[in-house]
Design an enzyme around this catalytic site. Structure first.
Site, mmCIF file in Angstrom:
data_model
loop_
_atom_site.group_PDB
_atom_site.id
_atom_site.type_symbol
_atom_site.label_atom_id
_atom_site.label_comp_id
_atom_site.label_asym_id
_atom_site.label_seq_id
_atom_site.Cartn_x
_atom_site.Cartn_y
_atom_site.Cartn_z
ATOM 1 N N ASP A 76 10.129 -2.068 -1.627
ATOM 2 C CA ASP A 76 9.271 -1.123 -2.344
ATOM 3 C C ASP A 76 9.975 -0.569 -3.577
ATOM 4 O O ASP A 76 10.931 0.203 -3.459
ATOM 5 C CB ASP A 76 8.891 0.014 -1.395
ATOM 6 N N ASP A 267 5.005 -0.860 -9.240
ATOM 7 C CA ASP A 267 5.248 -0.525 -7.841
ATOM 8 C C ASP A 267 4.844 -1.677 -6.918
ATOM 9 O O ASP A 267 3.663 -1.959 -6.720
ATOM 10 C CB ASP A 267 4.443 0.732 -7.489
#
Length: 500
Positions: A76, A267
């Site tokens: 992430d 992201d």
């Protein structure tokens, strides 16, 4: 960072997440003489293969502790820390519902546990536990010392289908000097460049997280990589991979962001492209007024997959102040499900709680553009990807193993049918042969009865000895053999009458 938004979205679309398939990890070497400005990124890199789960999230593997225990994690870029469930958490009936593997922090496994408690909150859900320290590695490479959160309690993670999460932010406040996992790899000499890159594809297992560089085979043109400076906050603990976006446009729809709040986060933990609520409302209004789009009960918008909507474009300034336009065709922002195409652009929910961020460029954006994250230069590089929506494995209603079973079953059926036909044909030939033999035998018996009545020998048997002697004398006089020798073989010439 907002990867839990993926889970609620997946439930809304009724997309079933599958257990991750572990893909063998590979180390690759690359040298590209034609790429001068990016040559340092092509010296040596290591690849962690990722598994694509319904175009909604991507999983990879890490090795933890002296026993090299393998965990599947979400990598992430929107968060900073590594967290893994503890044994106590997993064995509880409710504390870690949905999580599977756990890490047993023990001295024998090279792990030490502190008394420091921490909590990590996400767009939906949170985890809490104690800070622990052990060694962590990727791609089967040398491990590095890494502090992480050993989770005792996890909320709203019932559909994550992973063991944990590894944050790839610029800093990690759990570790010495705030070093990130990638920085620790660089300091240990495992990688030459303090960077990583993502290639997100449409296939089941063609996606990659690359440490130390990027793979030039995954980009359309490695000479066209444009770097965008990260907007620094001055607070290391909260630093994100934030870049400035000037304008968002969609055919004749255009939205200009102000110079203060115009941050976008690249992201990997978010499935969709998310826009601030005001921008999204205007975008949706434009869609409804100009195209045949409809709203689901869950608030998302969809259209027929045969409909081609315009590109959505993001205009960003690169590190040299030059405006670069990044276009996302509808074939990239469609999410196909149940015969319809969900528009994978949504609104930033209020729970996100990051007022300075106006846009999140999630997996949809990253499938279109390979993303390079450089710690040394504090930039995000973007370049056109070779990913192709036609390779979308979810277009097939069947999984690969199901297709294989069907093929094998078909071959077995063909084999059985062929064998049965062969047996029937063989039995038919056998019946015909028996019938012919019976006919021949019947004819032979009839002939034998006739000749025997005339005193002629068939096979050396004569019923009338007198006739036999007469016929033998007669035929021998003609030089003809019947069941015996030739008495006058000198007069036999083939093709000529026999002389007496």
């Amino acid at each position: 960072m907002r990867f839990l938004l993926v889970l609620s979205l997946a439930l809304s679309f009724q997309i079933s997440f599958q257990n991750m398939i572990t893909i063998p990890l590979a180390k690759q070497e690359a040298n590209n003489e034609s790429v001068k400005q990016n040559r340092s990124f092509l010296q040596s890199y290591s690849v962690d293969s990722l598994v694509n789960n319904q175009q909604m999230s991507y999983y990879g593997t890490i090795q933890v502790g002296s026993q090299n225990q393998t965990f599947k994690v979400i990598f992430d870029t929107g968060s900073y820390q590594l967290w893994l469930p503890s044994k106590n958490c997993i064995q509880s009936d409710y504390n870690c519902k949905g999580l599977n593997g756990y890490y047993d922090c023990s001295a024998s496994n090279g792990c030490s546990l502190s008394a420091t408690q921490k909590t990590l909150s996400y767009g939906k859900g949170q985890v809490s536990g104690y800070i622990a320290t052990t060694t962590v590695g990727v791609c089967g490479l040398q491990q590095v010392k890494q502090s992480f959160l050993l989770v005792q309690l996890a909320q709203d993670f019932s559909n994550i289908q992973a063991d944990g999460l590894l944050g790839l932010g610029l800093y990690d406040s759990y570790n010495d000097n705030g070093n990130s996992f990638v920085t620790n790899m660089k300091n240990s000499g495992i990688i030459q460049e303090e960077m990583f890159s993502f290639y997100l594809g449409f296939g089941k297992s063609d996606s990659q997280l690359i440490f130390g560089g990027f793979d030039p085979k995954k980009v359309a043109d490695s000479s066209q990589i444009y770097f965008h400076p990260v907007i620094l906050y001055g607070q290391q603990g909260y630093q994100r991979w934030s870049i400035r976006v000037q304008v968002v446009n969609f055919k004749t729809f255009s939205y200009t962001l102000n110079a203060v709040n115009n941050f976008a986060i690249v992201d990997s933990g978010t499935s969709l492209i998310l826009l601030n609520s005001d921008m999204y409302k205007q975008f949706v209004t434009y869609l409804i007024q100009n195209y045949k789009v409809y709203q689901t009960q869950d608030g998302y918008y969809y259209t027929s997959c045969s409909t081609s909507l315009p590109n959505i474009n993001f205009i960003l300034n690169d590190k040299d102040g030059i405006q670069r336009q990044y276009s996302i065709p509808s074939s990239f922002y469609y999410i196909k499900t149940q015969g319809q195409c969900i528009i994978g652009i949504s609104s930033l929910p209020p729970s996100v709680g990051i007022s300075d961020v106006q846009i999140i460029l999630g997996d949809i954006f990253m499938r279109r553009y390979v993303s390079l994250f450089s710690y040394k230069n504090q930039t995000v590089g973007l370049t056109l990807s070779v990913a192709d929506p036609d390779d979308d494995y979810t277009n097939s209603p069947l999984e690969g193993w199901q297709i294989a079973l069907i093929v094998i079953g078909g071959l077995l059926i063909i084999g059985v049918v062929s064998f049965c036909l062969y047996r029937k044909a063989k039995e038919r030939r056998e019946r015909n042969r028996n019938y012919l033999n019976q006919q021949l035998l019947s004819n032979q018996n009839q002939q034998q009865n006739y000749f025997q009545g005339q005193g002629v020998a068939i096979g050396g048997n004569y019923q009338n000895q007198n006739n036999y002697q007469q016929q033998q004398n007669y035929f021998q006089g003609q030089g003809v053999l019947i069941g015996g020798g030739i008495n006058n073989n000198q007069n036999i010439v083939y093709g000529q009458p026999v002389q007496g």
